[in-house]
Design a protein around this motif. Structure first.
Motif, short mmCIF file in Angstrom:
data_model
loop_
_atom_site.label_atom_id
_atom_site.label_comp_id
_atom_site.label_asym_id
_atom_site.label_seq_id
_atom_site.Cartn_x
_atom_site.Cartn_y
_atom_site.Cartn_z
N ARG A 576 0.84 -1.19 0.00
CA ARG A 576 0.00 0.00 0.00
C ARG A 576 0.88 1.24 0.00
O ARG A 576 1.87 1.32 0.73
CB ARG A 576 -0.93 0.00 1.22
N LEU A 577 0.51 2.20 -0.83
CA LEU A 577 1.25 3.45 -0.93
C LEU A 577 0.52 4.52 -0.13
O LEU A 577 -0.68 4.76 -0.32
CB LEU A 577 1.37 3.89 -2.39
N VAL A 578 1.23 5.14 0.78
CA VAL A 578 0.64 6.15 1.66
C VAL A 578 1.53 7.38 1.63
O VAL A 578 2.76 7.27 1.77
CB VAL A 578 0.49 5.63 3.11
N SER A 579 0.92 8.53 1.42
CA SER A 579 1.69 9.77 1.44
C SER A 579 2.01 10.17 2.88
O SER A 579 1.32 9.75 3.83
CB SER A 579 0.91 10.89 0.75
N GLU A 580 3.04 10.96 3.02
CA GLU A 580 3.45 11.37 4.37
C GLU A 580 2.39 12.22 5.04
O GLU A 580 2.19 12.14 6.26
CB GLU A 580 4.77 12.13 4.28
N SER A 581 1.68 13.03 4.25
CA SER A 581 0.63 13.87 4.83
C SER A 581 -0.50 13.04 5.41
O SER A 581 -1.02 13.34 6.49
CB SER A 581 0.10 14.84 3.77
N LEU A 674 -1.23 2.58 -12.65
CA LEU A 674 -1.59 1.64 -11.58
C LEU A 674 -1.16 2.18 -10.23
O LEU A 674 -1.94 2.15 -9.27
CB LEU A 674 -0.95 0.28 -11.86
N ILE A 675 0.07 2.68 -10.14
CA ILE A 675 0.55 3.21 -8.86
C ILE A 675 -0.28 4.42 -8.44
O ILE A 675 -0.68 4.56 -7.28
CB ILE A 675 2.04 3.59 -8.97
N PRO A 682 -9.88 6.37 -6.20
CA PRO A 682 -10.77 7.51 -6.43
C PRO A 682 -12.25 7.23 -6.20
O PRO A 682 -13.00 8.15 -5.86
CB PRO A 682 -10.51 7.86 -7.90
N PHE A 683 -12.69 6.00 -6.40
CA PHE A 683 -14.12 5.73 -6.35
C PHE A 683 -14.61 5.64 -4.91
O PHE A 683 -13.91 5.14 -4.02
CB PHE A 683 -14.44 4.44 -7.09
N GLU A 684 -15.81 6.10 -4.72
CA GLU A 684 -16.42 6.02 -3.39
C GLU A 684 -16.87 4.61 -3.07
O GLU A 684 -16.84 4.19 -1.92
CB GLU A 684 -17.60 6.99 -3.31
N GLY A 685 -17.28 3.86 -4.08
CA GLY A 685 -17.71 2.49 -3.87
C GLY A 685 -16.52 1.55 -3.75
O GLY A 685 -15.56 1.63 -4.53
N ALA A 686 -16.59 0.63 -2.82
CA ALA A 686 -15.49 -0.30 -2.61
C ALA A 686 -15.36 -1.28 -3.77
O ALA A 686 -14.25 -1.65 -4.15
CB ALA A 686 -15.71 -1.06 -1.29
N ARG A 687 -16.48 -1.72 -4.35
CA ARG A 687 -16.40 -2.66 -5.47
C ARG A 687 -15.73 -2.02 -6.68
O ARG A 687 -14.95 -2.68 -7.39
CB ARG A 687 -17.81 -3.12 -5.86
N LEU A 688 -16.01 -0.76 -6.93
CA LEU A 688 -15.39 -0.08 -8.06
C LEU A 688 -13.90 0.06 -7.87
O LEU A 688 -13.11 -0.11 -8.81
CB LEU A 688 -16.03 1.30 -8.26
N ASN A 689 -13.48 0.38 -6.65
CA ASN A 689 -12.04 0.48 -6.39
C ASN A 689 -11.37 -0.87 -6.58
O ASN A 689 -10.28 -0.96 -7.15
CB ASN A 689 -11.80 0.99 -4.97
N TYR A 694 -7.36 -2.51 -8.75
CA TYR A 694 -6.49 -3.66 -8.58
C TYR A 694 -6.58 -4.65 -9.74
O TYR A 694 -5.58 -4.94 -10.41
CB TYR A 694 -6.81 -4.37 -7.26
N VAL A 695 -7.76 -5.17 -10.02
CA VAL A 695 -7.89 -6.24 -11.00
C VAL A 695 -7.62 -5.73 -12.41
O VAL A 695 -6.83 -6.31 -13.16
CB VAL A 695 -9.29 -6.88 -10.90
N LEU A 696 -8.28 -4.64 -12.80
CA LEU A 696 -8.09 -4.12 -14.15
C LEU A 696 -6.67 -3.62 -14.35
O LEU A 696 -6.07 -3.85 -15.41
CB LEU A 696 -9.09 -3.00 -14.42
N GLY A 697 -6.12 -2.95 -13.37
CA GLY A 697 -4.74 -2.47 -13.50
C GLY A 697 -3.75 -3.60 -13.65
O GLY A 697 -2.83 -3.55 -14.48
#
Length: 950
Positions: A576-581, A674-675, A682-689, A694-697
């Motif tokens: 998982r990529l997390v920004s410092e902010s 992908l990164i 970006p999507f509000e829905g968990a299924r879309l994310n 993940y899968v499409l990327g």
């Protein structure tokens, strides 16, 4: 290098072999094959198996291997072949041959070579005007391809006389007044087919290519060349079945998305439920990724175009005879050049097809060589020759497609299509749909316009259907009143949303048309469409951003990206990529194994009265078709998505014909995307994310990495390319299945959303899931970091214990005037010692203290007041006592007690000076503890000071 099996019938030097073979062909064998006709008119033929059993086979059965569509590989063939097919039957070991055509040549003796190109092996020697040999390979080659190693099926033919019996002498010699027609059944032996592996008869989309070359004896030159694709009938291409299923699921996704968008009167609430339904844009993004992978200009294995044909309709590639005829009239004769995009075109010269040929090996032969090679042939002919009676009883197949005749054959390909068996580039992918590459843009654009018209008409029709139901009192008056009042705005939003969905497809097709260089009129239309979509959508996206951010400014700040290890789906290791902010907002951030510098853009809002983007009803109504599905903090992602789709389309369409540029350029783009998308989610829905991020990327990156192996410069064996192609099919097939599953769950969640106002929900057993779903919506809609629950405190336990006790001197210990020796029964010093010490106070003060003391037993009187002088005196006494102690060497002394503390054995006396001036006194504090392991008390500590001499 090529089979030199073909010799002219009219060559005088070949007289003796001709006579021998002709005589052998006229022999009549006593045994033959019978033909049976069932009661329903079905024809059957008998054959004898290896163990001597006679079995009956239906005459119209499917061959083990057969040819399909064919095309001209010379470009200027003097013979117009309208029917060219052959089939191999494994059950009765026969080869069926059909040929039909016409020519403008007045009179010409011919040689013909027909084979499946591949590795060259020494052929059989036969004497006839049309030679037939079948060579099978496991690959499809491009126009300039090298021959591939393969297995061969070599088939002997009858003589010129015997062939003339079958063909009515239409080729001996060829004459323009006589139509070309051939129809023959040739038996083969086990040795002839020993080189064909069993898997070739069962593997899906078997790669094979049959090539017919015809040469004129007068000029010793090639006057005809035709190539046909060979198949075993097994394929991944099932567009009617698979395409129909995909279409039904897509309609479900569209209906569910539309229902959540129009249901409800409170716009922010409606937007929340719409954001959690499955996005139609995501569905088409998955399907477009699968189908338009075939736009890479590499030499695909046949399994991939066959699989992609199931998704062709999602890319606008739907074949319609009337539409193609109309496009052909617009294009005219300029079909473009398919070789520009990496395919071998039909109707163009392909001398190297199948390894080419050597004309000298066909015509320059001596009589002795021919006779020496003809001798083994005579022996083989004796064992395999069938008599005229056998030929008569073998079921004859008419050249026309009748119900009881032979129907396993193809047709000539249309102009603009690549050669059959060639699947290179986008032209090879479109060949499965019989759509020429020159017609690709107009086909996709016309179907897109039809789709836009259907969407607009469906929204308008739904509105008027509701009005009719209200008028006839089938539904309540206030049902969907917001949609009925603003149906024009909803129609516009639906049309604009459709343009966003088709943005990648249209941009790619226009750029492909520019690269293909086809008709000028089509190119002009493509230019207008490109400008309309490019400028229109980017201007709309820019205005949407400006409308929201016009009261503020941006700041670019330095940030950092951390790579944290986590678990995906509960157990799969993931990064998982997390920004410092964002990482600093967490109370306990996870450990990261690597980090990299980054930058973050921060928007400084100057409008204090501005409401949140998802709560702004005016902004939702105007630009909800762009951003409504994205999170509150990622509402601007639509602009980034358009840029990403445009760059992808540029590499697919603009770099057509340059496979390495396409593959590696797109790999970089997809990896960065992908990164970025994983970071943004970006999507509000968990299924879309989960589906988009993940899968499409992963599928995009993996497919591009595997597709690099198909470039012709690597010259990878075709069996290996087929294996890689199957791996790509597995990856993309799993992606498609997950999309269908997401559509099902999206339809269920949309049903829960549109029934949110009902008190009674059915089915009742879904009620807990419904409540959990609504709770999830309320939790994710604000898009704020989750509040970490407070860490529970550990249970309190006894934590106080006395380890040691040490007596420290106090101020009162130095004040003898304030102590009444007689009043304290718990005196720590002898009375004689106290009385002998004379202080600076008067005796009267001492007497007053003695007489007025009413302290309880063991208590100690405290001095009412003291001065700085007394404190200085105390410090001096302490210093003096410590010096005395050091001089005495720290020796211990035990004094008898005054009786107030009982004497006990092994008690330790700790002596502390009570008063510095005058005779030294000691304070004995007796403590004891049990000595561990000895069961007796051990002294803790002892401090002493020497007594001053009187």
């Amino acid at each position: 290098m090529v089979p030199s099996r073909l010799l002219s019938c009219g060559a005088t030097a070949y007289g003796l072999p001709f006579i021998l073979v002709t005589l052998l062909s006229l022999l009549t064998l006593t045994s033959g094959a019978d033909v049976g006709i069932a009661a329903d008119g079905t024809k059957y033929v008998d054959t004898t198996t290896n163990d001597g059993q006679t079995i009956w086979l239906r005459d119209s059965r499917k061959p083990a291997l057969y040819t399909q569509n064919f095309g001209d590989c010379l470009g200027s063939s003097l013979i117009n072949v309208t029917r060219f097919d052959a089939a191999y039957y494994k059950d009765n070991m026969t080869v069926l041959f059909h040929l039909e055509g016409n020519t403008n040549v007045a009179n010409e003796s011919l040689m013909s070579m027909e084979r499946h190109h591949g590795a060259v092996q020494e052929p059989w020697l036969t004497f006839h005007s049309v030679h037939w040999s079948l060579r099978l390979r496991s690959s499809a080659l491009r126009s300039h391809l090298q021959p591939m190693q393969c297995s061969d099926l070599q088939v002997p033919m009858t003589t010129c006389t015997g062939l003339a019996t079958l063909t009515r002498r239409s080729l001996c010699p060829m004459n323009r007044s006589v139509p070309i027609e051939a129809n023959g059944i040739i038996p083969v032996s086990q040795s002839d087919v020993a080189g064909i592996p069993p898997i070739a008869l069962n593997i899906p989309d078997f790669e094979g290519q049959a090539i017919l070359r015809i040469f004129a004896n007068s000029t010793e030159s090639e006057i005809g060349c035709y190539s046909a694709v060979v198949t075993n009938g097994a394929t991944f291409s099932h567009p009617y079945a698979v395409g129909t299923v995909l279409g039904i699921f897509t309609i479900i996704a569209m209906a569910a998305s539309f229902a959540t968008a129009v249901y409800g009167n409170h716009i922010p609430t409606t937007r929340i439920h719409y954001a959690h339904s499955l996005s139609v844009m995501v569905v088409f993004s998955v399907f477009h990724h699968i189908f338009y992978t075939g736009a890479l200009s590499v030499n695909w294995p046949s399994v991939l175009p066959a699989f992609w044909s199931n998704f062709a309709w999602t890319g606008g590639m739907i074949y319609s005879e009337s539409m193609q005829n109309s496009i052909n009239q617009l294009i005219g004769s300029n079909k473009g050049n398919t070789s520009i995009v990496g395919a071998a075109g039909s109707g163009s010269s392909a001398e190297d097809l199948g390894g080419g040929y050597d004309i000298s090996q066909i015509y320059k032969r001596s009589f002795h060589t021919l006779f020496r090679r003809g001798a083994p042939l005579l022996s083989d002919q004796l064992s395999n020759l069938r008599s005229a009676e056998v030929e008569k009883h073998l079921a004859k197949r008419t050249l026309a497609n009748t119900t009881d005749g032979y129907n396993w054959y193809g047709v000539p390909v249309k102009p603009g299509l690549p050669l059959p068996g060639n699947f290179s580039g986008f032209a090879g992918t479109l060949a499965e749909e019989n759509i020429p590459a020159s017609n690709a843009f107009m086909t996709g654009f016309l179907w897109f316009l039809i789709l836009v018209a259907i969407v607009a008409a469906s929204v308008a029709a739904f509105k008027w259907i509701l009005e009719a139901l209200v008028k006839f009192k089938r539904i309540e008056e206030n049902r969907l009143c917001h949609f009925r009042e603003h149906w024009v705005g909803f129609t516009e939003a639906a049309v604009l949303r459709t343009t966003v969905i088709g943005f990648f497809m249209i941009i790619y097709l226009t750029l492909f048309q520019f690269t293909y260089k086809g008709s000028g009129g089509v190119t002009a239309i493509a230019t207008l469409v490109f400008l309309l979509f490019f400028l229109g959508l980017f201007i709309a996206a820019g205005y949407a951003c400006f409308y929201r951010l016009r009261y503020g400014h941006y700041e670019l700040k330095q940030d950092r990206i951390y790579f944290e290890s986590t678990k995906a789906l509960g157990s799969v290791p993931w990064i998982r990529l997390v920004s410092e902010s964002r990482r600093s907002e967490k109370s306990e951030p996870k450990a990261s194994f690597v980090s990299m510098p980054w930058w973050s853009v921060h928007y400084i809002n100057e409008d204090t009265q501005r409401i949140e983007v998802h709560e702004d009803e005016d902004y939702v109504m105007k630009f909800g078709w762009l951003y409504a599905r994205f999170r509150r903090t990622r509402w601007w992602f639509f602009a980034l998505w358009l840029i990403y789709e445009f760059v992808r389309a540029c590499f697919y369409g603009g770099a057509a014909g340059h496979p390495m540029t396409q593959v590696f350029g797109l790999m970089v783009i997809e990896f960065i995307a992908l990164i970025t998308i994983v970071m943004l989610r970006p999507f509000e829905g968990a299924r879309l994310n989960a589906l988009m991020v993940y899968v499409l990327g992963f599928s995009k990156v993996a497919t591009l990495a595997l597709s690099a192996a198909f470039d012709i410069r690597f010259n990878l064996a075709r069996i290996n390319t087929t294996v890689i192609g199957v791996v790509i099919i597995v990856i993309q097939g799993i992606l498609a299945i997950l999309t269908l599953v997401a559509i099902v769950f999206g339809g269920i969640s949309s049903y829960m959303s549109v029934t949110r106002d009902r008190e009674v929900f059915r089915p009742r057993k879904w009620e807990p899931y419904r409540q959990r779903y609504f709770a999830h919506l309320e939790k994710t809609a604000p898009d704020v970091p989750p509040i970490q629950p407070p860490t529970p405190e550990p249970p309190k336990e006894p934590y106080f214990r006395v380890a040691t006790v040490r007596r420290e001197p106090k101020i009162e210990d130095d004040d003898l005037d304030a102590i009444d020796p007689a009043s304290s029964r718990n005196s720590v010093a002898p009375v004689s010692a106290l009385a002998s010490r004379q202080g600076t106070r008067s005796n009267s003060m001492w007497s007053a203290t003695m007489s007025n003391n009413h302290l309880p037993f063991g208590a100690r009187p405290h001095r009412a007041s003291w001065s700085t002088k007394d404190l200085n005196s105390f410090h001096e006494t302490q210093h003096s006592n410590r010096s005395s102690h050091l001089m005495s060497g720290g020796r211990m002394s035990n004094k008898p007690s005054d009786g107030s503390l009982r004497d006990q054995t092994n008690y330790e006396r700790i002596r502390t000076p009570l008063h510095s001036p005058g005779p030294a006194a000691t304070l004995d504090v007796r403590k004891s503890r049990q000595d561990k392991g000895k069961g007796k008390e051990a002294p803790l500590n002892e401090r002493s000071s020497e007594e001053a001499k009187p």
